[in-house]
Every structure is written in structure tokens, then in C-alpha cells.
Write a protein that holds these residues in place. Structure first.
Motif, short mmCIF file in Angstrom:
data_model
loop_
_atom_site.label_atom_id
_atom_site.label_comp_id
_atom_site.label_asym_id
_atom_site.label_seq_id
_atom_site.Cartn_x
_atom_site.Cartn_y
_atom_site.Cartn_z
N THR A 71 -29.02 -21.43 -5.64
CA THR A 71 -28.18 -21.41 -4.45
C THR A 71 -28.92 -22.20 -3.36
O THR A 71 -30.11 -22.51 -3.51
CB THR A 71 -27.87 -19.98 -3.99
OG1 THR A 71 -29.11 -19.26 -3.90
CG2 THR A 71 -26.96 -19.28 -4.98
N ARG B 269 -20.26 -23.04 -13.71
CA ARG B 269 -20.62 -23.78 -12.49
C ARG B 269 -19.91 -25.14 -12.45
O ARG B 269 -19.51 -25.62 -11.40
CB ARG B 269 -22.14 -23.94 -12.39
CG ARG B 269 -22.86 -22.61 -12.20
CD ARG B 269 -24.30 -22.82 -11.79
NE ARG B 269 -25.09 -23.46 -12.81
CZ ARG B 269 -25.78 -22.84 -13.76
NH1 ARG B 269 -25.76 -21.52 -13.82
NH2 ARG B 269 -26.49 -23.51 -14.65
N ARG B 270 -19.79 -25.73 -13.63
CA ARG B 270 -19.11 -27.02 -13.71
C ARG B 270 -17.67 -26.90 -13.19
O ARG B 270 -17.19 -27.74 -12.44
CB ARG B 270 -19.14 -27.45 -15.18
CG ARG B 270 -18.29 -28.60 -15.56
CD ARG B 270 -18.37 -28.72 -17.08
NE ARG B 270 -17.38 -29.61 -17.59
CZ ARG B 270 -17.63 -30.62 -18.41
NH1 ARG B 270 -18.85 -30.86 -18.81
NH2 ARG B 270 -16.68 -31.38 -18.85
N GLY C 83 -28.07 -24.01 -11.19
CA GLY C 83 -28.08 -22.55 -11.08
C GLY C 83 -28.79 -22.01 -9.85
O GLY C 83 -28.98 -20.80 -9.70
N LEU D 279 -27.19 -26.80 -7.11
CA LEU D 279 -26.18 -25.81 -7.52
C LEU D 279 -25.87 -25.94 -9.01
O LEU D 279 -25.77 -24.92 -9.72
CB LEU D 279 -24.89 -26.01 -6.71
CG LEU D 279 -24.94 -25.63 -5.23
CD1 LEU D 279 -23.65 -26.06 -4.54
CD2 LEU D 279 -25.15 -24.12 -5.05
N ALA D 280 -25.74 -27.16 -9.50
CA ALA D 280 -25.41 -27.35 -10.91
C ALA D 280 -26.47 -26.74 -11.81
O ALA D 280 -26.18 -26.26 -12.91
CB ALA D 280 -25.24 -28.84 -11.21
N TRP E 259 -24.61 -16.50 -9.60
CA TRP E 259 -24.29 -17.93 -9.76
C TRP E 259 -24.94 -18.47 -11.03
O TRP E 259 -24.31 -19.16 -11.83
CB TRP E 259 -24.78 -18.68 -8.53
CG TRP E 259 -24.59 -20.16 -8.53
CD1 TRP E 259 -25.57 -21.10 -8.51
CD2 TRP E 259 -23.35 -20.89 -8.56
NE1 TRP E 259 -25.03 -22.36 -8.51
CE2 TRP E 259 -23.67 -22.27 -8.54
CE3 TRP E 259 -22.02 -20.51 -8.59
CZ2 TRP E 259 -22.70 -23.27 -8.55
CZ3 TRP E 259 -21.04 -21.51 -8.61
CH2 TRP E 259 -21.38 -22.86 -8.59
N ASP E 260 -26.20 -18.11 -11.25
CA ASP E 260 -26.90 -18.52 -12.48
C ASP E 260 -26.16 -17.96 -13.69
O ASP E 260 -26.00 -18.64 -14.71
CB ASP E 260 -28.34 -17.99 -12.41
CG ASP E 260 -29.19 -18.46 -13.59
OD1 ASP E 260 -28.88 -19.53 -14.16
OD2 ASP E 260 -30.15 -17.75 -13.94
N THR F 77 -15.40 -20.64 -4.15
CA THR F 77 -16.22 -19.57 -4.77
C THR F 77 -15.83 -18.18 -4.29
O THR F 77 -16.25 -17.18 -4.87
CB THR F 77 -17.73 -19.78 -4.47
OG1 THR F 77 -17.92 -19.78 -3.06
CG2 THR F 77 -18.25 -21.07 -5.07
#
Ligand code: NDP
Length: 482
Positions: A149, A42-43, A147, A144-145, A34-35, A173
Motif C-alpha cells: 500500500t 490487484r490486476r 502488494g 500497488l501491483a 490488499w496483498d 477499492t
């Protein structure tokens, strides 16, 4: 992989305390990938989640209503606010958390400096039942934005709203599950605090906040605490009384008064107090309570709160307060009809403790200065409002209030502004959600300095020349010594 949304009538899985560790471990496994998506990746995901929530908002409104008993309009407002904040975090994370250059200062001019904000890892979010979508979405989307979880522990009264949020995000996701949910009662929340998360974002009562902090202490897990409130409004002699009364009744009674930044106390200056009280009483008396389509607000969600509300009202009246509208008899489970109390002793529980029901205390004061003193007297310090036709003086009064957010000539305005930091002082907690401050809560700030060339003076070496330190002192004296 697509995860189906749980149907409304499916029982929520009470995963309980033992699942917290498993959820944290699953969230940790997903974190690096995710990072790795970066801010832009992520956006995209978070914007798609926001769009999906809005496409399916009727489903979410029904679910919130079924779990809390709030009216359709109260639930719709909650969904609108959740989407507004989620979208803001998605779009603004890069600017708030992105790499930025910092001046090294004159003495270290030979270095370049940058500051970055790295994710903490896995963030535990513990949410309340009163706004089961809007409240958790703030810290969840900010974390989350940045990076991280997330593992969400919704209130035991609203588990399916929490699960719906995770399921809709999982639809976007796919295999990468970045939001996990543990359900259950307070023991599940405590287990999450002890499960090795990198930060806890807690929203709930101040009493539970103390238990959360005690549980976090073992591992020195940091926490942002959004606790309760006892928000006050100040009505100055020159206020637009119609507007103030309208705002006061809405802020006190919306969602049946079950709002952390709901209005619980008004301090009205003597010369306008009677007129203000008349206007408030007239408006509050016209409100309809129930679960029908025309109701202005619904039931009290937490059954044991009914007794707290009745006790506070009984105690206030016994101590000389005037029940201007309703009274203890307005508590008819599961509903409470609007109650307006006047001239309540300042040390009564109805003035010092959170009521969390459609009850408004209106007390008169001799001046705005006295109003500020009384508003600041309690342990809580969450939101507040000031009504005056002189906006400049209103801002001055606001600055004197011990509160995290103050609205002038409006109520709870800040909650609809995603760029504005939200949080309290004292018993209302610490740390901020929303806005750039809220995004930074879930990151660790890292400074990286890199030497561009070796300077003529090198004080940070045992091999420095004998004249180096005197030269440095001379330089500093020249710069700052006068
Ligand atoms: P609670 O404090 O009762 O519960 C909040 C959350 O904490 C729930 O998920 C609860 O689980 C959980 N919990 C309970 N015990 C523990 C524990 N020992 N360790 C960890 N977690 C635990 O608050 P409410 O849900 O009743 O919400 C109402 C309160 O929240 C009011 O005081 C209100 O002012 C405040 N609030 C503050 C806001 C703010 O932004 N400052 C916003 C909204 C509400 P469970 O429900 O299963 O017991």
C-alpha cells in the motif's frame, strides 16, 4: 464506501507533517488484505482504476492545468502516459514478480529452488509538480501491483492532483484504502521519510534527494531516487538535420522545458552545426507561449525558477555565449519565451546546472567522440539522445554515454515505453521505476530452497565421513579445474 472526488475549486487540505504517521498506519492496516487479493485481484482493481482515470480524463486535465499552468495538450500527454504505465504494471506484475524456479546448480542438485517477490509493506512516494499525475503513477502503481500500500506526498504546488488520484482509486477499492495522501510542504515529505515506511520512491531535484536520503538514514529506510538531469543530444555529421532540429525543439521546450528528461544541451558536429542551429532557431521562433488554446507551452510553474533561468542566460551571455534566439529579456513572468544559446562555455551554469526552462544550448564539437566526452562531463546522468543515419553506430555512441536511457533518432522515446527501466546515474539518482525493474524495486526477493532427497555426500554436517571433503574437492576440480 465511495469517496467523492474533491471539486476543483475546493482548497486542498494541508495535512502537514503530523499526518504522515497516521497515513502510514492506515496504509499498513490495509496492506495485508490488499496483498491477499493476489496478482489477479490487484490486476482487476488497477485496470479498473486505469479505465476510470481515462473516463474522467477531462477532469484530470483541467486539474493538472489549474495547478501547473501547462497547456491542454501537455496535460493530455501526461494523462496518456500515466494510463499507459499504470495498465502495464497491472498486467505485467504477475510475470515480473511471480514465483520462478531457479537451478540449484550441480553441487546442490538434490534441492528444488524457487524465488518469490514479496511486498515490502508500505511505500512512501514523494512526487514533483512538473508531471503531477504521470510521475507518481509510475511508482504508485508498481508498488500497488506488487502488494504494497502507498502513502503519496505530492508537491505542495499540486496537492489536488494527488488527492484526485487517491479519490478515484478509492472509488474502485471501496473500503479498502490502499493509496493515502499527505499534503504540505517539504516538512511533510521529510516526515514521511521518517514515518516508518518500508521504502521511499522520491522524484524531485537532486538537492532535495540528498535531504531525503539523510532523513531515510535514521531508520535505514531504502529509497529509489529519481533526481534532476541535464540531458544532451549528439548530432552527428550524417544526421537527418530536419528530424534532429524538430526533436530538439520539442524536447527542450515542451512543458516550458520543465521536464526532468527535457533536452538542455546539444553537441553538433562542426560540419552541420550552423545548419542545425538555423533549423532549431527557425522552429523555436515560431512557438507560441501563454495560456490560450493555441499556445505551444505555458507558464513556469515554480515562480522562483524564473530567476534561475534569467541568471543562467545572463551569465552565459556575459561569458561570451551568443543569444541566437531571445535572451534574458525573454523572461517575462510567469512566462519564458524560447531561448537558444550557442557557443556557451562548458563551465557555465547553463551547461552544468539544470535550467528547467525553455532554453536550449547548442555547442559545436569537432567529432562525435568529443560530443560524448562533453555530454559525460557533468554530474547528472539521466537521459540522452543521438542523431545519425547509421543506427548501428548510434547504438555504439549510446553505449558510451553515461546516462540511464538513450534514444537514437528520437527524443525521450523511453518515457512512452512502460516496459523500459527509467532512472539515472550520478546526481540523477539510483534505482529504477518502470518495467520489471521498477516492479521489483518495491519487493523483497526471497529464495526458498527445499531438499528433495539426502545426497550421498553430506559436507554440511559435523557427522560427514572422512572421505567427503576430498571427494568434493575432486569433483569440483574435475568440473572447473581445467
Ligand atoms: P523538489 O526537489 O523541490 O521537490 C520534490 C518533492 O520533494 C516535493 O513533493 C517536495 O515538496 C518534496 N520535498 C521538499 N523538501 C523535502 C524534504 N526535506 N524531504 C522530503 N521531501 C521533500 O522538486 P520539484 O518538485 O521542484 O521538481 C522538479 C525537480 O524534479 C527537477 O529537478 C526535475 O529534474 C526533477 N524530476 C526528476 C524526474 C526523474 O524521473 N528523474 C522526473 C521529474 C522531475 P514541496 O513541493 O512541497 O516542497
Amino acid at each position: 464506501m465511495t469517496t467523492a472526488t474533491p471539486p476543483h475549486d475546493a482548497p486542498a487540505s494541508p495535512s502537514g507533517a503530523h499526518d504522515a504517521a497516521r497515513a502510514v498506519s492506515a496504509a499498513r492496516t490495509a496492506q495485508a488484505a490488499w496483498d491477499g487479493l493476489g496478482f489477479a485481484g490487484r490486476r482487476k482493481v488497477l485496470k479498473a482504476w486505469c479505465a476510470l482515470i481515462l473516463q474522467r480524463s477531462d477532469e484530470l486535465v483541467d486539474l493538472i492545468r489549474a495547478e501547473t499552468g501547462k497547456t491542454a495538450d501537455d496535460a493530455r500527454l501526461e494523462v496518456v502516459l500515466a494510463a499507459h504505465h499504470l495498465r502495464w504494471n497491472a498486467v505485467h506484475a504477475a510475470r515480473a514478480l511471480g514465483r520462478r524456479r531457479v537451478s540449484p546448480g550441480l553441487l546442490m542438485f538434490n534441492h528444488a529452488v524457487e524465488v518469490i517477490h514479496r511486498p515490502l509493506g508500505v511505500v512512501g512516494v514523494i512526487g514533483p509538480w512538473n508531471y503531477p499525475a504521470f510521475i507518481p503513477v509510475g511508482p504508485v502503481s508498481a508498488a500497488l501491483a506488487g502488494g504494497n500500500t502507498v502513502v503519496l506526498k505530492p508537491s505542495e504546488l499540486t496537492p489536488r492532483t494527488g488527492e484526485w488520484l487517491a479519490a478515484t482509486l478509492a472509488e474502485v477499492t471501496g473500503r479498502l484504502r490502499v493509496l493515502h495522501v499527505v499534503t504540505g510542504d517539504g516538512t511533510a515529505g521529510e516526515a514521511l521519510c521518517r514515518a516508518g515506511v518500508d521504502k521511499i520512491a522520491f522524484t524531485g531535484s537532486s538537492a532535495t534527494a540528498r535531504r531525503v536520503l539523510a532523513a531515510c538514514a535514521d531508520r535505514m529506510t531504502p529509497a529509489v531516487i529519481e533526481g534532476g538531469g541535464k540531458d544532451a543530444m549528439i548530432v552527428a555529421a550524417d544526421a537527418d538535420l530536419d528530424a534532429a532540429a524538430d526533436a530538439a525543439v520539442w524536447a527542450a521546450m515542451t512543458n516550458a522545458g520543465q521536464t526532468c528528461v527535457g533536452l538542455e544541451r546539444v553537441y553538433a558536429v562542426d560540419t552541420v552545426a550552423d545548419r542545425f542551429l538555423d533549423l532549431v532557431t527557425e522552429r523555436a521562433a515560431a512557438l507560441r507561449v501563454g495560456d490560450g488554446p493555441d499556445a505551444d507551452f505555458g507558464r513556469i510553474t515554480l515562480p522562483r525558477q524564473l530567476e534561475v533561468i534569467a541568471d543562467q542566460v545572463r551569465d552565459a551571455v556575459a561569458r561570451g555565449a551568443r543569444a541566437v534566439l531571445g535572451g534574458p529579456q525573454s523572461v517575462t513572468p510567469p512566462y519564458v519565451a524560447p531561448i537558444v544559446l550557442a557557443d556557451v562555455p562548458e563551465d557555465a551554469a547553463a551547461v552544468t546546472e539544470e535550467t528547467f526552462g525553455p532554453v536550449l544550448v547548442v555547442n559545436r564539437v569537432s567529432s562525435v567522440a568529443e560530443a560524448v566526452e562533453r555530454a559525460n562531463a557533468g554530474g547528472y546522468g539521466l537521459g540522452a539522445s543521438v542523431f545519425t543515419r547509421d543506427r548501428g553506430s548510434g547504438r555504439g555512441v549510446a553505449a558510451g554515454l553515461r546516462a540511464g536511457m538513450v534514444s537514437v533518432n528520437a527524443v525521450i522515446a523511453f518515457a512512452g515505453m512502460p516496459a523500459v527501466p527509467f532512472g539515472g546515474v550520478g546526481d540523477s539518482g539510483f534505482g529504477r521505476v518502470h518495467g520489471p525493474d521498477g516492479l521489483r524495486e518495491f519487493t523483497r526477493t526471497q529464495a526458498i530452497t527445499s531438499q528433495r532427497f539426502r545426497p550421498p555426500l553430506q559436507p554440511a554436517s559435523f557427522r560427514r565421513r572422512p572421505g567427503t571433503m576430498p571427494a568434493l574437492v575432486r569433483l569440483v576440480r574435475t568440473l572447473y579445474g581445467r
